[in-house]
Scaffold this motif. Sequence first.
Motif, PDB file in Angstrom:
ATOM      1  N   TYR A 187     -20.317 -22.484  21.930  1.00  0.00           N
ATOM      2  CA  TYR A 187     -21.307 -22.275  20.861  1.00  0.00           C
ATOM      3  C   TYR A 187     -21.584 -20.792  20.644  1.00  0.00           C
ATOM      4  O   TYR A 187     -22.083 -20.385  19.610  1.00  0.00           O
ATOM      5  CB  TYR A 187     -22.611 -23.019  21.173  1.00  0.00           C
ATOM      6  N   ALA A 188     -21.232 -19.958  21.655  1.00  0.00           N
ATOM      7  CA  ALA A 188     -21.480 -18.521  21.509  1.00  0.00           C
ATOM      8  C   ALA A 188     -20.390 -17.856  20.655  1.00  0.00           C
ATOM      9  O   ALA A 188     -20.546 -16.721  20.212  1.00  0.00           O
ATOM     10  CB  ALA A 188     -21.546 -17.856  22.882  1.00  0.00           C
ATOM     11  N   ASP A 189     -19.254 -18.563  20.420  1.00  0.00           N
ATOM     12  CA  ASP A 189     -18.200 -18.027  19.547  1.00  0.00           C
ATOM     13  C   ASP A 189     -18.583 -18.274  18.099  1.00  0.00           C
ATOM     14  O   ASP A 189     -19.543 -18.974  17.811  1.00  0.00           O
ATOM     15  CB  ASP A 189     -16.872 -18.742  19.829  1.00  0.00           C
ATOM     16  N   VAL A 190     -17.754 -17.717  17.218  1.00  0.00           N
ATOM     17  CA  VAL A 190     -18.018 -17.933  15.795  1.00  0.00           C
ATOM     18  C   VAL A 190     -17.967 -19.445  15.495  1.00  0.00           C
ATOM     19  O   VAL A 190     -17.129 -20.154  16.030  1.00  0.00           O
ATOM     20  CB  VAL A 190     -17.005 -17.110  14.944  1.00  0.00           C
ATOM     21  N   GLN A 191     -18.926 -19.912  14.709  1.00  0.00           N
ATOM     22  CA  GLN A 191     -19.022 -21.348  14.404  1.00  0.00           C
ATOM     23  C   GLN A 191     -18.517 -21.611  12.987  1.00  0.00           C
ATOM     24  O   GLN A 191     -18.564 -20.735  12.159  1.00  0.00           O
ATOM     25  CB  GLN A 191     -20.466 -21.822  14.560  1.00  0.00           C
ATOM     26  N   PRO A 192     -18.035 -22.773  12.661  1.00  0.00           N
ATOM     27  CA  PRO A 192     -17.974 -23.946  13.521  1.00  0.00           C
ATOM     28  C   PRO A 192     -16.843 -23.856  14.552  1.00  0.00           C
ATOM     29  O   PRO A 192     -15.886 -23.113  14.355  1.00  0.00           O
ATOM     30  CB  PRO A 192     -17.697 -25.089  12.534  1.00  0.00           C
ATOM     31  N   THR A 193     -16.988 -24.630  15.635  1.00  0.00           N
ATOM     32  CA  THR A 193     -15.907 -24.789  16.607  1.00  0.00           C
ATOM     33  C   THR A 193     -15.109 -26.016  16.187  1.00  0.00           C
ATOM     34  O   THR A 193     -15.678 -27.088  15.992  1.00  0.00           O
ATOM     35  CB  THR A 193     -16.495 -25.009  18.018  1.00  0.00           C
ATOM     36  N   LYS A 194     -13.776 -25.805  16.038  1.00  0.00           N
ATOM     37  CA  LYS A 194     -12.948 -26.921  15.553  1.00  0.00           C
ATOM     38  C   LYS A 194     -11.859 -27.215  16.580  1.00  0.00           C
ATOM     39  O   LYS A 194     -10.986 -26.384  16.815  1.00  0.00           O
ATOM     40  CB  LYS A 194     -12.330 -26.558  14.199  1.00  0.00           C
ATOM     41  N   PRO A 210     -22.171 -31.738   4.524  1.00  0.00           N
ATOM     42  CA  PRO A 210     -21.212 -32.787   4.153  1.00  0.00           C
ATOM     43  C   PRO A 210     -19.787 -32.232   4.053  1.00  0.00           C
ATOM     44  O   PRO A 210     -18.819 -32.978   4.193  1.00  0.00           O
ATOM     45  CB  PRO A 210     -21.690 -33.258   2.778  1.00  0.00           C
ATOM     46  N   SER A 211     -19.656 -30.918   3.806  1.00  0.00           N
ATOM     47  CA  SER A 211     -18.307 -30.345   3.708  1.00  0.00           C
ATOM     48  C   SER A 211     -17.566 -30.467   5.040  1.00  0.00           C
ATOM     49  O   SER A 211     -16.337 -30.594   5.066  1.00  0.00           O
ATOM     50  CB  SER A 211     -18.369 -28.878   3.270  1.00  0.00           C
ATOM     51  N   ALA A 212     -18.297 -30.450   6.173  1.00  0.00           N
ATOM     52  CA  ALA A 212     -17.647 -30.612   7.483  1.00  0.00           C
ATOM     53  C   ALA A 212     -17.128 -32.050   7.619  1.00  0.00           C
ATOM     54  O   ALA A 212     -16.004 -32.263   8.081  1.00  0.00           O
ATOM     55  CB  ALA A 212     -18.632 -30.290   8.601  1.00  0.00           C
ATOM     56  N   ASP A 213     -17.922 -33.016   7.179  1.00  0.00           N
ATOM     57  CA  ASP A 213     -17.469 -34.421   7.204  1.00  0.00           C
ATOM     58  C   ASP A 213     -16.217 -34.559   6.323  1.00  0.00           C
ATOM     59  O   ASP A 213     -15.247 -35.223   6.695  1.00  0.00           O
ATOM     60  CB  ASP A 213     -18.547 -35.379   6.657  1.00  0.00           C
ATOM     61  N   ALA A 214     -16.267 -33.910   5.150  1.00  0.00           N
ATOM     62  CA  ALA A 214     -15.155 -34.015   4.205  1.00  0.00           C
ATOM     63  C   ALA A 214     -13.886 -33.404   4.807  1.00  0.00           C
ATOM     64  O   ALA A 214     -12.789 -33.944   4.657  1.00  0.00           O
ATOM     65  CB  ALA A 214     -15.513 -33.302   2.897  1.00  0.00           C
ATOM     66  N   GLU A 215     -14.041 -32.296   5.518  1.00  0.00           N
ATOM     67  CA  GLU A 215     -12.881 -31.628   6.123  1.00  0.00           C
ATOM     68  C   GLU A 215     -12.210 -32.531   7.170  1.00  0.00           C
ATOM     69  O   GLU A 215     -10.990 -32.667   7.230  1.00  0.00           O
ATOM     70  CB  GLU A 215     -13.344 -30.316   6.775  1.00  0.00           C
TER      71      GLU A 215
END
Length: 423
Positions: free
Chosen positions: A96-103, A137-142
């Motif tokens: 979580y300390a890195d650039v977010q989002p974590t994928k 919602p864009s994260a869900d869409a991705e």
Amino acid sequence: MLTNAPRGTKDIYGSYMNTWKKLEDTVNEICTNFGFNEIRTPIFEHTELFQRGVGETTDIVQKEMYSFTDKGDRNITLKPEGTAGVVRAYLERKMYADVQPTKLFYITPAFRYERPQAGRYRQFHQFGVELFGSDKPSADAEVIALAANMLKNLGITNVELHINSLGGPECRKKYNNTLKEFLSKNIDSLCPTCLERYEKNPLRILDCKNEKCREVLKDAPLAKDELDTECKEHFEELLRLLDAMEIEYTVDPWIVRGLDYYTRTVFEFISKDIGAQGTVCGGGRYDKLIEECGGSPTPAVGFGAGIERLIMTMEAINGSNQDKPTRDIYLGYVGENAKKTTFAIVNELRKNNISVETDLMSRSVKAQMKYANKIGARYSAIIGDNELEENSVRIKNMETREQIDLNIEEIVKYMKENKNFLD
Ligand code: HAM
């Protein structure tokens, strides 16, 4: 024979392995394109992780985990799914300390003590992705787009995306009450499992296959009708994004999923080609899980896809992958002198990355040629005393039947020039 493989397990080899590798290549390529990085977490974790992370009221935790006490008296469980371990790693490694989002994505074995049947195993494998740090919602869409792309690239077209929203914790609480109130009128008709769920997790009753329960549920209130404005807008925005990407879906209010951790979006891709266990991929949003595992509030969304089910679907569509394994060349020999020369050339070919096999069984020339055919060699040649004497070897193209004579020392050069033929 000493013993058989344990019930519900599978040996992966031959043409099945060819399809498996193709699937892994596709998964790696797509995840890289979407900017997801691979993670590998341990096969076993402390049991409490799954109790907390998968949910005490789920079938998985109540009935299906492979749990044991290790020699140090620790309670250990073989992972029944991929998400909990990745959540643990996200927190423990402070991602979580890195650039977010974590994928992140993974391909992992998973273990559930279920009744085995076609498409349901006790050791199976999941390809999964988890996206941490975005509640949009864009994260869900991705994540859904990634699954849809994967299925398309694997040639799996006869699938339907079913999607629903369970709402956030407040909506769920409200809905649970409405549902319980509705069910209380017919409580005597519910099966024993649903009676238990009635107290602990009424939403899961919607999943029951028992005929009597289904009859009761016919007119049940649905979660989608209890969404507050924010959850409703979240779901509608997701649907708009799916429309923009031309990803087809059916809004299905009966999709509730078997794990406790979902909030808002839930979805499943269902194949119509492989019978009762048709869910090839399932997932959704789980905005509360990281907090429950001891982290700060962090939204997340992901899915898991059963690799065996994906392969079943691929084979149902394309037939089993009977492609023979191919070699660039079979280089055989007759006699002791030719053997040494052949082994030296074979070694040289391999140093040049040319796939080659030679005789390890002292076979006759005829039997060697039969073998060359069987393994799908593109070229073949046999070196014997005559070839050594005349320094000439005949290379045969096994497909076109063309033959060409070369000096023995030219074999490597010739194969280097013709290797691309295989690529
Ligand atoms: P799940 O629905 O329990 O979700 O499993 C995901 C997929 O794994 C299923 O859709 C199915 O294809 C496959 N699967 C499950 N059990 C078996 C079995 N016994 N034999 C063969 N295949 C099976 C999860 O596990 C969640 N962790 C998904 C997720 C990730 N949600 C958010 N992130």
